[in-house]
Design a protein around this motif. Structure first.
Motif, PDB file in Angstrom:
ATOM      1  N   SER A   1       0.858  -1.186   0.000  1.00 20.76           N
ATOM      2  CA  SER A   1       0.000   0.000   0.000  1.00 20.76           C
ATOM      3  C   SER A   1       0.890   1.230   0.000  1.00 20.76           C
ATOM      4  N   VAL A   2       0.612   2.175  -0.906  1.00 20.27           N
ATOM      5  CA  VAL A   2       1.363   3.424  -1.015  1.00 20.27           C
ATOM      6  C   VAL A   2       0.369   4.568  -1.089  1.00 20.27           C
ATOM      7  N   SER A   3       0.617   5.633  -0.353  1.00 19.80           N
ATOM      8  CA  SER A   3      -0.279   6.788  -0.369  1.00 19.80           C
ATOM      9  C   SER A   3       0.532   8.074  -0.352  1.00 19.80           C
ATOM     10  N   LEU A   4      -0.016   9.095  -0.991  1.00 17.88           N
ATOM     11  CA  LEU A   4       0.555  10.434  -1.012  1.00 17.88           C
ATOM     12  C   LEU A   4      -0.526  11.398  -0.549  1.00 17.88           C
ATOM     13  N   LEU A   5      -0.227  12.150   0.507  1.00 13.25           N
ATOM     14  CA  LEU A   5      -1.229  12.978   1.166  1.00 13.25           C
ATOM     15  C   LEU A   5      -0.749  14.415   1.220  1.00 13.25           C
ATOM     16  N   GLY A   6      -1.639  15.330   0.852  1.00  9.69           N
ATOM     17  CA  GLY A   6      -1.408  16.753   1.020  1.00  9.69           C
ATOM     18  C   GLY A   6      -2.211  17.282   2.189  1.00  9.69           C
ATOM     19  N   HIS A   7      -1.604  18.145   3.014  1.00 10.56           N
ATOM     20  CA  HIS A   7      -2.203  18.534   4.289  1.00 10.56           C
ATOM     21  C   HIS A   7      -2.062  20.050   4.469  1.00 10.56           C
ATOM     22  N   TYR A   8      -3.194  20.725   4.702  1.00 11.60           N
ATOM     23  CA  TYR A   8      -3.195  22.160   4.993  1.00 11.60           C
ATOM     24  C   TYR A   8      -3.718  22.376   6.399  1.00 11.60           C
ATOM     25  N   GLN A   9      -3.025  23.284   7.172  1.00 13.39           N
ATOM     26  CA  GLN A   9      -3.432  23.611   8.531  1.00 13.39           C
ATOM     27  C   GLN A   9      -3.541  25.125   8.673  1.00 13.39           C
ATOM     28  N   ARG A  10      -4.510  25.530   9.435  1.00  9.04           N
ATOM     29  CA  ARG A  10      -4.726  26.945   9.717  1.00  9.04           C
ATOM     30  C   ARG A  10      -4.479  27.193  11.197  1.00  9.04           C
ATOM     31  N   LEU A  11      -3.488  28.075  11.505  1.00  8.32           N
ATOM     32  CA  LEU A  11      -3.133  28.473  12.861  1.00  8.32           C
ATOM     33  C   LEU A  11      -2.775  27.271  13.735  1.00  8.32           C
ATOM     34  N   PRO A  12      -1.744  26.493  13.358  1.00  7.68           N
ATOM     35  CA  PRO A  12      -1.359  25.362  14.217  1.00  7.68           C
ATOM     36  C   PRO A  12      -0.492  25.756  15.414  1.00  7.68           C
ATOM     37  N   LEU A  13       0.104  26.963  15.406  1.00  4.67           N
ATOM     38  CA  LEU A  13       0.954  27.373  16.521  1.00  4.67           C
ATOM     39  C   LEU A  13       0.719  28.851  16.811  1.00  4.67           C
ATOM     40  N   VAL A  14       0.072  29.113  17.940  1.00  2.00           N
ATOM     41  CA  VAL A  14      -0.204  30.475  18.400  1.00  2.00           C
ATOM     42  C   VAL A  14       0.312  30.594  19.829  1.00  2.00           C
ATOM     43  N   LEU A  15       1.224  31.538  20.079  1.00  3.38           N
ATOM     44  CA  LEU A  15       1.773  31.771  21.404  1.00  3.38           C
ATOM     45  C   LEU A  15       1.190  33.055  21.994  1.00  3.38           C
ATOM     46  N   ASN A  16       1.115  33.077  23.315  1.00  2.00           N
ATOM     47  CA  ASN A  16       0.579  34.236  24.020  1.00  2.00           C
ATOM     48  C   ASN A  16       1.570  34.659  25.091  1.00  2.00           C
ATOM     49  N   ASP A  17       1.996  35.935  25.039  1.00  2.00           N
ATOM     50  CA  ASP A  17       2.951  36.454  26.016  1.00  2.00           C
ATOM     51  C   ASP A  17       2.279  37.155  27.177  1.00  2.00           C
ATOM     52  N   GLY A  18       0.973  36.949  27.335  1.00  2.00           N
ATOM     53  CA  GLY A  18       0.218  37.611  28.399  1.00  2.00           C
ATOM     54  C   GLY A  18      -0.506  38.846  27.946  1.00  2.00           C
ATOM     55  N   GLU A  19      -0.113  39.400  26.809  1.00  2.00           N
ATOM     56  CA  GLU A  19      -0.761  40.596  26.295  1.00  2.00           C
ATOM     57  C   GLU A  19      -1.431  40.366  24.950  1.00  2.00           C
ATOM     58  N   GLN A  20      -0.786  39.606  24.083  1.00  2.00           N
ATOM     59  CA  GLN A  20      -1.342  39.401  22.753  1.00  2.00           C
ATOM     60  C   GLN A  20      -0.937  38.027  22.240  1.00  2.00           C
ATOM     61  N   ASP A  21      -1.675  37.590  21.235  1.00  2.00           N
ATOM     62  CA  ASP A  21      -1.383  36.320  20.587  1.00  2.00           C
ATOM     63  C   ASP A  21      -0.416  36.548  19.443  1.00  2.00           C
ATOM     64  N   LEU A  22       0.506  35.638  19.297  1.00  2.00           N
ATOM     65  CA  LEU A  22       1.477  35.690  18.218  1.00  2.00           C
ATOM     66  C   LEU A  22       1.321  34.406  17.396  1.00  2.00           C
ATOM     67  N   ALA A  23       0.860  34.566  16.150  1.00  2.00           N
ATOM     68  CA  ALA A  23       0.682  33.423  15.255  1.00  2.00           C
ATOM     69  C   ALA A  23       2.027  33.088  14.627  1.00  2.00           C
ATOM     70  N   VAL A  24       2.815  32.265  15.330  1.00  2.00           N
ATOM     71  CA  VAL A  24       4.122  31.885  14.809  1.00  2.00           C
ATOM     72  C   VAL A  24       3.969  31.147  13.488  1.00  2.00           C
ATOM     73  N   VAL A  25       2.983  30.260  13.406  1.00  2.00           N
ATOM     74  CA  VAL A  25       2.650  29.566  12.153  1.00  2.00           C
ATOM     75  C   VAL A  25       1.166  29.803  11.892  1.00  2.00           C
ATOM     76  N   ARG A  26       0.895  30.625  10.879  1.00  2.00           N
ATOM     77  CA  ARG A  26      -0.496  30.935  10.549  1.00  2.00           C
ATOM     78  C   ARG A  26      -1.027  29.944   9.505  1.00  2.00           C
ATOM     79  N   ASP A  27      -0.279  29.695   8.468  1.00  2.00           N
ATOM     80  CA  ASP A  27      -0.682  28.764   7.412  1.00  2.00           C
ATOM     81  C   ASP A  27       0.472  27.783   7.190  1.00  2.00           C
ATOM     82  N   ARG A  28       0.130  26.525   7.032  1.00  2.00           N
ATOM     83  CA  ARG A  28       1.154  25.490   6.892  1.00  2.00           C
ATOM     84  C   ARG A  28       0.647  24.413   5.925  1.00  2.00           C
ATOM     85  N   ALA A  29       1.454  24.085   4.933  1.00  2.00           N
ATOM     86  CA  ALA A  29       1.124  23.046   3.954  1.00  2.00           C
ATOM     87  C   ALA A  29       2.224  21.992   3.991  1.00  2.00           C
ATOM     88  N   THR A  30       1.829  20.753   4.185  1.00  2.00           N
ATOM     89  CA  THR A  30       2.781  19.647   4.262  1.00  2.00           C
ATOM     90  C   THR A  30       2.347  18.534   3.313  1.00  2.00           C
TER      91      THR A  30
END
Length: 485
Positions: A50-79
Motif C-alpha cells: 500500500s502506497v499513499s501520497l497525502l497533502g495537508h493544509y493547517q490553519r493556525l497550528p501554533l499560536v503563542l501568548n505572552d500575556g498581552e497578545q497572541d502571536l501566530a508563529v505559524v499561521r498557514d502550513r502546507a505539508t
C-alpha cells in the motif's frame, strides 16, 4: 523532492541561529488498511503493498501568548506525507512515513526571542511494525493489531518539523464490520523529547510533555464505489492536563483498479501545541495484494490437480484407429447422405454440475467476489450452514464447489481466478472439519456467466462467484413385494 528539501534545510541551519526545534505535527496518518487516519486492525496479506501520497493544509497550528497578545508563529502550513506499508508475514506488516513541510508562514517570532522559521523542510520519518493478534480471516470476531514505531531525529528543527531526539509510539487498533459500516478504535502512547520554547526572559520557559496519550475512532462505509469516512483523534498531555481533538470527515472514491482518492476536512479543538483551527487533507492511495496461494492439504490426493494447473491438457481428439462394424461404416450413407458427418464442430465447454435422478440437492448458494479477488472476507454464513447440513445427513454427502470469473481478463487468467475462488472455499470448509474426500472443486473461467452482457458493476459481480452445491444420495423408492405362492 526529499533530497532538495533536505539540502535546503541543512543550508538554512548553517545560516541561522538554531531554534529550539520540535515536531509541530500532531496528526498521524494511517498506513495499510483502514481509513486515512485510523487503521482497522487488519494487516496486508503477505506480498501486499500500500502506497499513499497525502497533502495537508493547517490553519493556525501554533499560536503563542505572552500575556498581552497572541502571536501566530505559524499561521498557514502546507505539508506532504509519503507513506507505504508491506505485508511480510500473515502476522507482520512493515510501514514507513516521510513527511515534508512544503510551505508555511506566520508572524515574526523574533519579538518573543525565537529565531525565524524556514518555509520548507523535512519532517520526522517514522518506521513502523504492525503485529496481528486477531483476524477475521481466521473466523475471529474482530481484527486486532499492535503498532510499534520509532521517529528518527532527522527532521528540520528550523521548520518545526523535527525533535531533538528519537520518538517512540505504541498503540492497539481494533476493528470489525457491522453490516455496511466498519467501525474501528485505537489507543496508544507517544514518548517524545521534552519541548522547550525559550523567550526573551531567561526564566520564561515553556516546557512540553515527554509523553502523550492518543486515542482515535473511525467509522467508514463499505463497498466498491463512493465511501464515507469519519474520524476523531484526541491527544491528552498528562503533565499539563492539555487536551486537543480533531474531527475530520470526508469521502473516498475509486479512480482505477486499486487506486483511490480521498478528501477530508474538519476543525481542531484544544490548546496543545500543533492543534490547528482547521485541517484539510487531500490525497491518493494505491493498494495491491496478491490472491491467496492455493494450498494443498493432501499432496497425494491433489497431485493431479497441481499438474493440471502447471500443464493444461490439450483438447481431446479422437484420432485413434479402432475396429468398426458394418453398420458404422454404412452410417454415413444412412444418416448423412451428403457425407458431411466428418466436419468437426467446436466442442462445448464443460457444463456446471446438474444433479441426476440418483442425486438429491440438499442446498445451493453463491458467494460473490470483488474484481481480481479470490479471498473470503471473515465468516461466511452460507458455508457454515452447509457444514451443519452435511453433518446432519444420514447417508453423508458431497460438497461441489464451482468457481466462475467475469470477462475482464484473458481466458487463462479467468480460469486460474475461478480455480482460486473455488480453492478458497475448499480451504474454508476443510478448516471447519469437512473431510477432503467430501469436497470437489471445478473452475469454469468465464464460460458460464449469470449476466451474459453486464452493463453495471453489480451485474459483473454476479459473474465473479463460487457456487456451492450439497449433494447426497437419493433414497431408494419404496416397493412392496407379494409373497410367493
Amino acid at each position: 523532492m526529499a533530497v532538495m528539501l533536505l539540502g535546503c534545510s541543512l543550508a538554512s541551519a548553517q545560516s541561522t541561529d538554531q531554534l529550539p526545534g520540535f515536531d509541530l505535527e500532531r496528526l498521524d496518518a494511517n498506513t495499510g488498511r483502514g481509513t486515512a487516519l485510523v487503521g482497522n486492525g487488519e494487516l496486508m496479506v503477505p506480498g501486499g503493498m500500500s502506497v499513499s501520497l497525502l497533502g495537508h493544509y493547517q490553519r493556525l497550528p501554533l499560536v503563542l501568548n505572552d500575556g498581552e497578545q497572541d502571536l501566530a508563529v505559524v499561521r498557514d502550513r502546507a505539508t506532504a506525507l509519503l507513506s507505504a506499508s508491506y505485508g511480510v508475514l500473515p502476522w507482520l506488516e512493515l510501514g514507513a512515513q516521510v513527511p515534508f513541510v512544503l510551505w508555511q508562514q506566520g508572524d515574526d517570532p523574533n519579538t518573543v526571542g525565537l529565531s525565524s522559521l524556514t518555509a520548507q523542510g523535512m519532517g520526522t520519518p517514522v518506521l513502523q511494525a504492525r503485529l496481528g493478534l486477531l483476524s477475521r480471516r481466521q473466523r475471529q470476531p474482530v481484527d486486532l493489531s499492535a503498532d510499534l514505531g520509532v521517529g528518527l531525529p532527522v527532521g528540520t528543527g528550523l521548520a518545526l518539523a523535527g525533535d531533538d531526539g528519537p520518538r517512540f509510539h505504541a498503540r492497539m487498533v481494533v476493528g470489525t464490520i457491522l453490516g455496511s459500516v466498519q467501525p474501528s478504535l485505537e489507543a496508544g502512547v507517544l514518548f517524545r523529547p521534552t519541548i522547550l520554547l525559550g523567550t526573551t526572559e531567561e526564566t520564561a520557559v515553556r516546557q512540553g510533555a515527554t509523553s502523550e496519550v492518543r486515542l482515535g475512532a473511525a467509522l467508514a462505509t463499505t463497498g466498491t464505489g463512493l465511501r464515507g469516512e469519519l474520524a476523531l483523534r484526541a491527544t491528552l498531555v498528562p503533565q499539563s492536563a492539555q487536551v486537543s481533538m480533531d474531527l475530520l470527515g470526508g469521502v473516498r472514491f475509486p479512480l482505477l483498479v486499486g487506486l483511490d482518492a480521498f478528501v477530508m476536512g474538519g476543525p481542531g479543538l484544544g490548546g496543545a501545541l500543533g492543534t490547528p483551527r482547521f485541517r484539510m487533507l487531500l490525497g491518493v492511495s494505491f493498494r495491491s495484494e496478491p490472491p491467496p496461494r492455493i494450498s494443498f492439504i493432501d499432496e497425494h490426493v491433489d497431485r493431479e490437480f497441481q499438474l493440471s494447473l502447471a500443464t493444461p491438457k490439450p483438447p481431446e481428439r479422437d484420432d485413434r484407429i479402432r475396429p468398426a462394424g458394418t453398420w458404422e461404416l454404412m452410417s454415413v450413407t444412412r444418416d448423412d447422405p451428403q457425407g458431411t458427418s466428418d466436419v468437426r464442430t467446436p466442442r462445448e465447454p464443460p457444463r456446471p454440475y446438474q444433479p441426476g435422478p440418483q442425486d438429491r440437492l440438499v442446498m445451493r448458494g453463491e458467494i460473490h467476489f470483488t474484481q481480481g479477488n479470490s479471498e473470503l472476507q471473515g465468516v461466511v454464513p452460507l458455508l457454515d450452514q452447509a457444514v451443519l447440513r452435511l453433518s446432519e445427513l444420514p447417508r453423508g454427502g458431497t460438497l461441489i464447489i464451482e468457481g466462475h470469473a467475469d470477462t475482464e481478463g484473458t481466458d487463462s487468467s479467468n480460469m486460474i481466478m475461478s480455480l482460486r475462488r473455488a480453492q478458497a472455499v475448499r480451504r474454508y470448509l476443510l478448516d471447519q472439519g469437512v473431510p477432503a474426500t467430501q469436497v470437489r472443486i471445478r473452475g469454469f473461467g468465464s464460460d458460464w456467466p449469470v449476466s451474459a452482457r453486464p452493463a453495471t458493476e453489480q451485474e459483473r459481480q454476479l459473474n465473479r462467484r463460487a457456487e456451492v452445491l450439497l449433494i447426497t444420495e437419493a433414497p431408494a423408492p419404496l416397493t412392496t413385494q407379494a409373497p410367493a405362492p
